[in-house]
Design a protein around this motif. Structure first.
Motif, short mmCIF file in Angstrom:
data_model
loop_
_atom_site.label_atom_id
_atom_site.label_comp_id
_atom_site.label_asym_id
_atom_site.label_seq_id
_atom_site.Cartn_x
_atom_site.Cartn_y
_atom_site.Cartn_z
N THR A 1 0.82 -1.22 0.00
CA THR A 1 0.00 0.00 0.00
C THR A 1 0.85 1.26 0.00
O THR A 1 0.35 2.33 -0.36
N GLY A 2 2.12 1.16 0.40
CA GLY A 2 2.93 2.36 0.54
C GLY A 2 3.92 2.61 -0.58
O GLY A 2 4.39 3.74 -0.75
N ALA A 3 4.25 1.58 -1.35
CA ALA A 3 5.23 1.75 -2.42
C ALA A 3 4.57 2.31 -3.68
O ALA A 3 3.53 1.81 -4.11
N VAL A 4 5.19 3.33 -4.26
CA VAL A 4 4.68 3.96 -5.49
C VAL A 4 5.31 3.28 -6.70
O VAL A 4 6.54 3.19 -6.79
N PRO A 5 4.52 2.75 -7.64
CA PRO A 5 5.08 2.10 -8.83
C PRO A 5 5.97 3.06 -9.63
O PRO A 5 5.56 4.19 -9.93
N MET A 6 7.19 2.63 -9.93
CA MET A 6 8.14 3.44 -10.68
C MET A 6 9.06 2.53 -11.49
O MET A 6 9.19 1.34 -11.17
N LEU A 7 9.69 3.10 -12.49
CA LEU A 7 10.72 2.41 -13.26
C LEU A 7 12.07 3.08 -12.99
O LEU A 7 12.13 4.16 -12.42
N GLY A 8 13.15 2.40 -13.41
CA GLY A 8 14.45 3.03 -13.30
C GLY A 8 15.40 2.37 -12.31
O GLY A 8 16.56 2.76 -12.24
N ASP A 9 14.94 1.39 -11.56
CA ASP A 9 15.81 0.73 -10.61
C ASP A 9 15.19 -0.62 -10.23
O ASP A 9 14.04 -0.91 -10.57
N HIS A 10 15.97 -1.44 -9.54
CA HIS A 10 15.45 -2.73 -9.09
C HIS A 10 14.29 -2.47 -8.11
O HIS A 10 14.34 -1.53 -7.29
N PRO A 11 13.23 -3.29 -8.16
CA PRO A 11 12.09 -3.07 -7.27
C PRO A 11 12.47 -2.95 -5.79
O PRO A 11 11.93 -2.12 -5.07
N GLN A 12 13.41 -3.79 -5.34
CA GLN A 12 13.79 -3.72 -3.93
C GLN A 12 14.49 -2.40 -3.61
O GLN A 12 14.29 -1.83 -2.54
N ALA A 13 15.29 -1.91 -4.55
CA ALA A 13 15.96 -0.62 -4.33
C ALA A 13 14.94 0.51 -4.20
O ALA A 13 15.12 1.43 -3.39
N LEU A 14 13.87 0.42 -4.99
CA LEU A 14 12.81 1.43 -4.90
C LEU A 14 12.09 1.35 -3.56
O LEU A 14 11.76 2.38 -2.95
N ILE A 15 11.83 0.13 -3.09
CA ILE A 15 11.19 -0.03 -1.78
C ILE A 15 12.09 0.51 -0.68
O ILE A 15 11.63 1.17 0.26
N ASN A 16 13.39 0.28 -0.80
CA ASN A 16 14.32 0.80 0.19
C ASN A 16 14.27 2.32 0.26
O ASN A 16 14.26 2.91 1.34
N LYS A 17 14.22 2.97 -0.92
CA LYS A 17 14.20 4.43 -0.96
C LYS A 17 12.87 4.99 -0.46
O LYS A 17 12.83 6.00 0.25
N GLN A 18 11.78 4.34 -0.84
CA GLN A 18 10.47 4.88 -0.53
C GLN A 18 9.99 4.55 0.88
O GLN A 18 9.29 5.36 1.50
N LEU A 19 10.34 3.39 1.39
CA LEU A 19 9.79 2.94 2.67
C LEU A 19 10.85 2.79 3.77
O LEU A 19 10.70 3.36 4.85
N VAL A 20 11.91 2.04 3.48
CA VAL A 20 12.90 1.79 4.53
C VAL A 20 13.57 3.08 4.96
O VAL A 20 13.76 3.32 6.16
N ALA A 21 13.93 3.92 4.00
CA ALA A 21 14.62 5.17 4.33
C ALA A 21 13.77 6.09 5.19
O ALA A 21 14.30 6.87 5.99
N LYS A 22 12.45 6.02 5.02
CA LYS A 22 11.55 6.90 5.77
C LYS A 22 11.08 6.28 7.08
O LYS A 22 10.46 6.97 7.90
#
Length: 281
Positions: A51-72
């Motif tokens: 529910t919290g991850a925003v669909p995006m392109l440009g990087d590995h899915p896990q890297a995007l989750i790390n930036k969007q959720l883990v970092a915050k």
């Protein structure tokens, strides 16, 4: 004067096989807010990739989750059942990578492993990978276990209270911390599908009472009892201990003749017997 609330992001991390446990943590955080946000001016914001991850392109899915959720995230609660999860380019699984990212950033990370029986179709390779990961964790920290969602809920509350103390978060200057026992009786229910002997689908309602100790002291010799006819409580009359920040769930049944559902809770605090009536209808 406006009242300010401190918001904490709590990320729920896990492989895909513990959906019920993930939902239990989400519910536990919501109930903590119901019991505490108003008085302590702290709100827990549950964060989940679905529910919290925003669909995006440009990087590995896990890297995007790390930036969007883990970092915050301010706190990470990680759950495991019988699977380690899918490997990523830099870790044995996505959940393991999330744990490592949070740990490296100095965030509180709480790990819980289910001790419930495994499914018959469990993947042996996944199970072995999980055992290896668990052994590695033993060399650098502590983990918890749970056998039911009720037990997991108690663990979550305990972890949150520990983190709030560690982070030195307090309520508004005028608010005073609760040092004694402070009970909240929270009723709950859900409709469950059930098939009768003829294969017909019916529904039954499952009810319960969550008795939550929101205070800063342990409640000893806790006994919960109905105060009217037609109210039946599982485990009533049996003394128990409910530690500060923990909860205990009691199954509830109501007869058709039951009036205003009310329960009496008695406990020992500072060597004195206390009691309180809760209306839970």
């Amino acid at each position: 004067m406006p009242s300010h609330v401190t918001a904490l992001q709590v990320m729920i991390a896990s492989p895909s096989d513990v959906l019920e446990a993930r939902e239990a943590v989400y519910t536990a955080l919501s109930r903590w807010n119901e019991a505490n946000t108003s008085s302590r001016k702290i709100a827990l914001i549950a964060s989940r990739w679905e529910t919290g991850a925003v669909p995006m392109l440009g990087d590995h899915p896990q890297a995007l989750i790390n930036k969007q959720l883990v970092a915050k995230a301010d706190i990470v609660i990680a759950l495991f059942g019988s699977r380690m999860g899918q490997a990523t380019p830099s870790a044995v699984s996505g959940t393991a990578e999330e744990i490592a990212e949070a740990e490296a950033a100095g965030k509180p990370v709480h790990l819980y492993f289910s001790t419930a029986p495994h499914a018959n179709d469990v993947d042996p390779a996944q199970l072995q990978a999980l055992r290896d990961f668990k052994k590695a964790i033993e060399e650098r920290g502590l983990y918890g276990t749970f056998n039911s969602v009720e037990e997991l809920t108690a663990h979550v509350w305990q972890a949150i209270e520990h983190d709030l103390h560690r982070l030195e978060l307090t309520a508004d200057e005028d608010a005073k911390p609760v040092t004694g026992v402070d009970f909240l009786a929270q009723p709950g229910e859900e409709r469950l599908p059930k098939t009768d002997s003829r294969g017909r689908l019916k529904y039954e309602t499952k009810r319960w009472i969550d008795l939550i100790n929101r205070g800063g002291s342990d409640a000893e010799d806790v006994v919960i009892e109905p105060v009217a006819d037609g109210i039946f409580l599982g485990g009533s009359g049996q003394p128990t201990i409910i530690h500060a920040g923990q909860s205990r769930r009691f199954p509830l049944m109501l007869a058709l003749s039951a009036g205003d559902p009310a329960i009496k809770v008695t406990w020992t605090e500072s060597k004195e017997t206390r009691e309180r009536i809760f209306h839970v209808g």
